[in-house]
Motif scaffolding. Structure first.
Motif, short mmCIF file in Angstrom:
data_model
loop_
_atom_site.label_atom_id
_atom_site.label_comp_id
_atom_site.label_asym_id
_atom_site.label_seq_id
_atom_site.Cartn_x
_atom_site.Cartn_y
_atom_site.Cartn_z
N GLY A 117 0.82 -1.21 0.00
CA GLY A 117 0.00 0.00 0.00
C GLY A 117 0.85 1.25 0.00
N ARG A 118 1.97 1.24 0.73
CA ARG A 118 2.85 2.40 0.74
C ARG A 118 3.48 2.62 -0.63
NH1 ARG A 118 4.90 -0.11 6.06
NH2 ARG A 118 3.73 1.03 7.67
N LEU A 119 3.89 1.55 -1.29
CA LEU A 119 4.43 1.68 -2.65
C LEU A 119 3.38 2.27 -3.60
CD1 LEU A 119 6.42 -1.66 -3.12
CD2 LEU A 119 7.36 0.66 -3.02
N ALA A 120 2.13 1.80 -3.46
CA ALA A 120 1.06 2.34 -4.28
C ALA A 120 0.86 3.83 -4.00
CB ALA A 120 -0.24 1.57 -4.03
N LEU A 121 0.96 4.21 -2.73
CA LEU A 121 0.80 5.62 -2.37
C LEU A 121 1.88 6.48 -3.00
CD1 LEU A 121 -0.57 7.85 -0.69
CD2 LEU A 121 0.94 7.22 1.20
N LEU A 122 3.13 6.01 -2.97
CA LEU A 122 4.23 6.77 -3.58
C LEU A 122 4.04 6.91 -5.08
CD1 LEU A 122 7.26 5.27 -1.60
CD2 LEU A 122 6.22 7.52 -1.30
N MET A 123 3.61 5.83 -5.73
CA MET A 123 3.36 5.88 -7.17
C MET A 123 2.20 6.83 -7.47
SD MET A 123 3.77 1.79 -7.88
CE MET A 123 3.43 1.84 -9.63
N PHE A 124 1.18 6.82 -6.61
CA PHE A 124 0.05 7.71 -6.82
C PHE A 124 0.47 9.17 -6.71
CE2 PHE A 124 -3.49 10.26 -5.37
CZ PHE A 124 -4.46 9.96 -6.31
N VAL A 125 1.30 9.48 -5.71
CA VAL A 125 1.77 10.86 -5.56
C VAL A 125 2.52 11.30 -6.81
CG1 VAL A 125 3.35 12.34 -4.27
CG2 VAL A 125 1.81 10.80 -3.05
N TRP A 128 -0.05 11.96 -9.49
CA TRP A 128 -0.80 13.17 -9.19
C TRP A 128 0.02 14.41 -9.49
CZ3 TRP A 128 -0.10 17.03 -5.37
CH2 TRP A 128 -1.18 17.91 -5.24
N LEU A 129 1.29 14.42 -9.12
CA LEU A 129 2.15 15.58 -9.39
C LEU A 129 2.31 15.80 -10.89
CD1 LEU A 129 4.96 15.13 -6.70
CD2 LEU A 129 3.20 16.91 -6.76
N SER A 130 2.47 14.73 -11.66
CA SER A 130 2.67 14.86 -13.10
C SER A 130 1.43 15.40 -13.80
CB SER A 130 3.06 13.52 -13.72
OG SER A 130 1.98 12.61 -13.70
N SER A 131 0.25 15.25 -13.17
CA SER A 131 -0.99 15.72 -13.78
C SER A 131 -1.47 17.05 -13.24
CB SER A 131 -2.10 14.68 -13.57
OG SER A 131 -1.81 13.49 -14.25
N TRP A 143 4.66 12.44 -19.73
CA TRP A 143 3.44 12.36 -18.93
C TRP A 143 2.69 11.06 -19.21
CZ3 TRP A 143 -1.58 12.21 -20.92
CH2 TRP A 143 -2.61 12.35 -19.98
N GLN A 144 2.62 10.67 -20.47
CA GLN A 144 1.91 9.45 -20.82
C GLN A 144 2.62 8.22 -20.25
OE1 GLN A 144 1.71 8.18 -25.02
NE2 GLN A 144 -0.51 8.08 -24.75
N ARG A 145 3.96 8.22 -20.32
CA ARG A 145 4.71 7.07 -19.80
C ARG A 145 4.57 6.97 -18.28
NH1 ARG A 145 10.16 7.77 -23.56
NH2 ARG A 145 9.26 6.82 -25.44
N VAL A 146 4.56 8.11 -17.60
CA VAL A 146 4.36 8.09 -16.15
C VAL A 146 2.99 7.51 -15.83
CG1 VAL A 146 4.07 9.53 -14.10
CG2 VAL A 146 5.97 9.97 -15.66
N HIS A 147 2.00 7.81 -16.66
CA HIS A 147 0.65 7.32 -16.40
C HIS A 147 0.50 5.82 -16.59
CE1 HIS A 147 -1.05 11.14 -15.49
NE2 HIS A 147 -2.28 10.68 -15.54
N TYR A 148 1.45 5.19 -17.25
CA TYR A 148 1.40 3.73 -17.32
C TYR A 148 1.58 3.10 -15.94
CZ TYR A 148 1.67 3.99 -22.43
OH TYR A 148 1.41 4.23 -23.76
N LEU A 149 2.11 3.88 -14.99
CA LEU A 149 2.24 3.38 -13.62
C LEU A 149 0.88 3.09 -12.98
CD1 LEU A 149 5.01 5.72 -12.13
CD2 LEU A 149 5.24 3.30 -12.72
N SER A 150 -0.18 3.64 -13.55
CA SER A 150 -1.51 3.44 -12.95
C SER A 150 -1.89 1.96 -12.94
CB SER A 150 -2.56 4.26 -13.70
OG SER A 150 -2.60 3.92 -15.07
N TYR A 151 -1.40 1.18 -13.89
CA TYR A 151 -1.75 -0.24 -13.92
C TYR A 151 -1.12 -1.01 -12.77
CZ TYR A 151 -4.18 0.30 -18.31
OH TYR A 151 -5.09 0.68 -19.26
#
Length: 398
Positions: A117-125, A128-131, A143-151
């Motif tokens: 969950g903490r790793l997911a939180l860091l990826m989410f931050v 969020w910052l990139s958007s 920006w698009q490549r960073v958004h691939y982290l959403s998966y």
């Protein structure tokens, strides 16, 4: 109407998580229970956001990509609030220090699921910052490549909640629902990865170099039937990232695209020999639907290569007028005559004053081009009295 189905589907998907709000005693009281529900709802918002980010899925709800993107952004904002609130409530409920939010510990089972969950939180931050704060200085491709982290992010959230989620442990039916959401997410991820395998195979029939760094490509094949103003995603190989381009013309199995030089992909397109295979995914978009269905005469305002969604529409509608801000006018006078009005070769800027002066009083305005051109022209047209309900825009990202 189909967008209402999306709203209804989002609300219905959230209803099972309302049940725990009336049974907070299952997990130790109001604060821990609220933290758990907030986390589940935040995960659901991200689940929907990722699904709507896949054009193959969002098309089931609406072909209007603009509205889907608006819903996608709204879910991102609401999901960000819930996702960030969840660990803060957990921190307060368990009386941990700030290090609780970032400390990774994989030494035992519970700490491992918590660390996911903490790793997911860091990826989410990072997402969020990139958007938000960094969007203005972030290139679209990055920006698009960073958004691939959403998966992987959503995958980590499902694992985290499955291993830690107290309500999921106490309510078997809710746990089953959570697993069903996870299975649906996995299916969509697989569907998106398999997109190149479903793309139509077209043959490059010809490529003509024209002025202004633009190449006109003619593809021959079958299965893709775009309407005027729609776009398709093109690939030159199955494993590469697709790129969207508006269809200039679509007749008798032929698709025509006008592509401006803009990086490695367009360079690979130029290097293709006649007869090479191009993968085509689409069509998508509803940008000019109002111009095709509405009764108002359409005024089409294009910046540079932003003219491509307008060509076929202008040919079909005899009351359409096409204004083109470009240093290199296209050869459209033979098709449109005086209805094609490019900027003067001397470099005079295309202004809203000139457009509104020459346009019919009851016209609908459609603006397409790069982000700067679209933002500036829309602001000018609004300042010259064009009502918001008669002004439509779409911007190109390179």
């Amino acid at each position: 109407m189909r967008l209402r189905r999306l709203v209804a589907a989002i609300v219905l998907s959230a209803l099972p998580f309302a049940y725990p709000l009336f049974h907070l005693d299952l997990v130790g009281g109001p604060l821990p229970g609220t933290a758990g529900v907030v986390g589940l709802l935040g995960a659901l918002a991200m689940w929907w956001q990722v699904l709507l980010g896949a054009r193959q899925v969002s098309g089931w709800f609406s072909a209007d990509r603009g509205r889907i993107v608006t819903a996608h952004a709204w879910l991102g904002a609401s999901g960000a609030f819930l996702v960030l609130l969840h660990p803060l409530l957990e921190l307060i409920a368990d009386r941990h220090g700030p290090a609780y939010l970032v400390l990774l510990d994989f030494t035992w089972v519970e700490s491992t699921y918590t660390s996911l969950g903490r790793l997911a939180l860091l990826m989410f931050v990072l997402l969020w910052l990139s958007s938000t704060l960094l969007r203005a200085v972030t290139r679209h491709r990055l920006w698009q490549r960073v958004h691939y982290l959403s998966y992987p992010l959503v995958g980590l959230v499902f694992l985290h909640a499955y291993g830690i989620g107290t309500f999921l442990a106490e309510l078997p039916w809710l746990r089953a629902y959570w697993l069903a959401l996870a299975a649906a997410f996995a299916g969509v991820a697989g569907w998106r990865l398999a997109a190149p395998l479903r793309a139509r195979r077209y043959r490059l029939a010809g490529a003509e170099r024209v002025a202004g760094g633009v190449t006109v490509y003619s593809l021959r094949g079958s299965g893709v039937r775009p309407l005027p103003g729609q776009f398709c995603h093109l690939r030159t190989a199955a494993m590469e990232r697709s790129h969207p381009f508006s269809v200039v013309r679509a007749r008798d199995g032929e698709l025509v695209f006008a592509v401006k030089d803009a990086g490695p992909f367009t360079a690979r397109l130029r290097a293709l020999p006649v007869g090479a295979t191009v993968l085509v995914d689409g069509p998508y978009g509803t940008f000019t639907r109002e111009a095709q269905l509405g009764g108002r005469p359409p005024v089409l305002v294009a910046g540079g290569i932003g003219v491509t969604p307008f060509v076929e529409l202008a040919v079909r509608r005899q009351d359409a007028v096409l204004f083109h801000a470009t240093r290199h006018p296209m050869d459209l006078h033979r098709h449109l005559g005086p209805r094609y009005r490019p900027a003067h070769p001397g470099g005079e800027r295309l202004t809203a004053a000139r457009i509104t002066r020459d346009a019919p009083g009851d016209a609908a305005y459609f603006v397409c081009g790069g982000p700067g051109f679209v933002a500036g022209m829309v602001a000018e047209l609004r300042a010259h009295g064009v009502p918001a309900d008669r002004l439509f825009s779409e911007r190109f990202e390179w």
